[in-house]
Design a protein around this motif. Structure first.
Motif, PDB file in Angstrom:
ATOM      1  N   VAL A 111      62.175  51.336  63.139  1.00 38.72           N
ATOM      2  CA  VAL A 111      62.522  50.993  64.555  1.00 38.72           C
ATOM      3  C   VAL A 111      61.367  50.458  65.324  1.00 38.72           C
ATOM      4  CG1 VAL A 111      63.738  51.668  66.569  1.00 38.72           C
ATOM      5  CG2 VAL A 111      64.633  52.133  64.271  1.00 38.72           C
ATOM      6  N   TRP A 167      68.846  46.527  60.028  1.00 39.35           N
ATOM      7  CA  TRP A 167      68.715  46.133  61.327  1.00 39.35           C
ATOM      8  C   TRP A 167      67.378  45.275  61.540  1.00 39.35           C
ATOM      9  CZ3 TRP A 167      67.537  49.949  65.797  1.00 39.35           C
ATOM     10  CH2 TRP A 167      67.647  49.301  66.835  1.00 39.35           C
ATOM     11  N   ASP A 219      66.070  55.835  68.222  1.00 40.57           N
ATOM     12  CA  ASP A 219      65.999  54.435  68.657  1.00 40.57           C
ATOM     13  C   ASP A 219      65.434  54.334  70.396  1.00 40.57           C
ATOM     14  OD1 ASP A 219      67.075  54.098  66.135  1.00 40.57           O
ATOM     15  OD2 ASP A 219      68.764  53.013  66.750  1.00 40.57           O
ATOM     16  N   TYR A 269      70.959  56.310  57.658  1.00 44.62           N
ATOM     17  CA  TYR A 269      70.373  55.761  58.740  1.00 44.62           C
ATOM     18  C   TYR A 269      69.106  55.347  58.411  1.00 44.62           C
ATOM     19  CZ  TYR A 269      74.212  57.329  61.404  1.00 44.62           C
ATOM     20  OH  TYR A 269      75.578  57.642  61.907  1.00 44.62           O
ATOM     21  N   ALA A 314      68.522  51.064  59.486  1.00 46.15           N
ATOM     22  CA  ALA A 314      67.618  50.570  60.047  1.00 46.15           C
ATOM     23  C   ALA A 314      66.775  49.444  59.510  1.00 46.15           C
ATOM     24  CB  ALA A 314      66.329  51.722  60.380  1.00 46.15           C
ATOM     25  N   ARG A 353      63.026  56.178  59.706  1.00 45.82           N
ATOM     26  CA  ARG A 353      63.847  55.438  60.784  1.00 45.82           C
ATOM     27  C   ARG A 353      62.696  55.125  61.962  1.00 45.82           C
ATOM     28  NH1 ARG A 353      69.166  53.584  61.852  1.00 45.82           N
ATOM     29  NH2 ARG A 353      69.296  53.313  64.123  1.00 45.82           N
ATOM     30  N   TRP A 390      70.459  58.971  65.173  1.00 50.14           N
ATOM     31  CA  TRP A 390      69.784  57.483  65.527  1.00 50.14           C
ATOM     32  C   TRP A 390      69.659  57.270  67.062  1.00 50.14           C
ATOM     33  CZ3 TRP A 390      72.362  54.114  68.552  1.00 50.14           C
ATOM     34  CH2 TRP A 390      73.706  54.481  68.925  1.00 50.14           C
TER      35      TRP A 390
END
Length: 168
Positions: free
Chosen positions: A80, A115, A43, A108, A112, A76, A39
Motif C-alpha cells: 500500500v 489493487w 490502508d 488481504y 493489495a 500489505r 485492511w
C-alpha cells in the motif's frame, strides 16, 4: 494509549503520520506494525504517512524489506505504501518485480497487490501492460488486478474490453 479498540489503534496510526522526523517515524512504524490486524487500519495508516513525499529514498529503503516479510499486514503495509507514494517512472520496474516475488496466500495481501497493479496500470499503462503480459502472479491475484483495472472510471471502454480478454 491502549490497544483495546479499533479507534484507539487507528488514532495511534494517525498520530504517527504527523511526526516530522523520518527516523522517529520509521521507529514508530516498526512499533505500530504488530498492531495492524485489518485492511482499514493498514490502508489509513499508509495514507497518513505523508512524510514519505519529502523522504522518498529513505522510505523506499525502509519499506522494501517488508515486501519480503512473511506477515500478512507487514506485506500489505509495504504494498500500500508503494501504491500511495511510488507509482512513478523511477520505481515502477522495481515495484512490479517486487509484486512477482510476493507469494503470500493471505487474501488481504493478494488484494493489495491486485489493487497496486491496477493503480500502476492507470498511471503507467505501457509498462504495466508489459508486466501483465509476462508476470509470475498467481491466477487469483492476476485476475483481481484485471478486474480492478476494468472497474476504474479512468479506463476507456475499449481498453476495458481488451483487459477483460486477458483473464486467465
Amino acid at each position: 494509549a491502549t490497544d483495546d479498540s479499533f479507534e484507539e489503534i487507528m488514532l495511534q496510526g494517525m498520530v504517527i503520520g504527523y511526526l516530522k522526523d523520518i527516523d522517529l517515524v520509521c521507529n514508530q512504524i516498526v512499533a505500530f506494525l504488530p498492531k495492524i490486524d485489518n485492511w482499514s487500519v493498514c490502508d489509513s495508516f499508509c495514507a497518513g504517512l505523508k512524510i514519505t513525499k519529502k523522504n522518498p529514498k529513505e522510505m523506499w529503503e525502509f519499506i522494501s524489506p517488508f515486501l519480503k516479510d512473511d506477515r500478512e499486514y507487514y506485506i500489505r503495509f509495504a504494498v500500500v505504501m508503494l501504491l500511495n507514494y511510488y507509482v512513478d517512472e523511477e520505481h515502477i520496474e522495481e515495484a512490479l518485480h517486487a509484486f512477482d516475488d510476493i507469494k503470500h496466500e493471505a487474501y488481504y495481501v493478494k488484494m493489495a497487490v491486485a489493487w497496486a497493479i491496477s493503480i500502476y496500470y492507470i498511471k503507467q499503462p505501457e509498462q504495466t501492460m508489459g508486466y501483465l503480459k509476462n508476470n509470475l502472479l498467481d491466477n487469483f491475484t492476476y485476475n483481481k488486478a484485471l478486474q480492478k483495472i476494468t472497474e476504474s472510471l479512468r479506463i476507456d471502454k475499449d481498453t476495458k474490453q481488451m483487459i477483460k480478454a486477458m483473464k486467465r
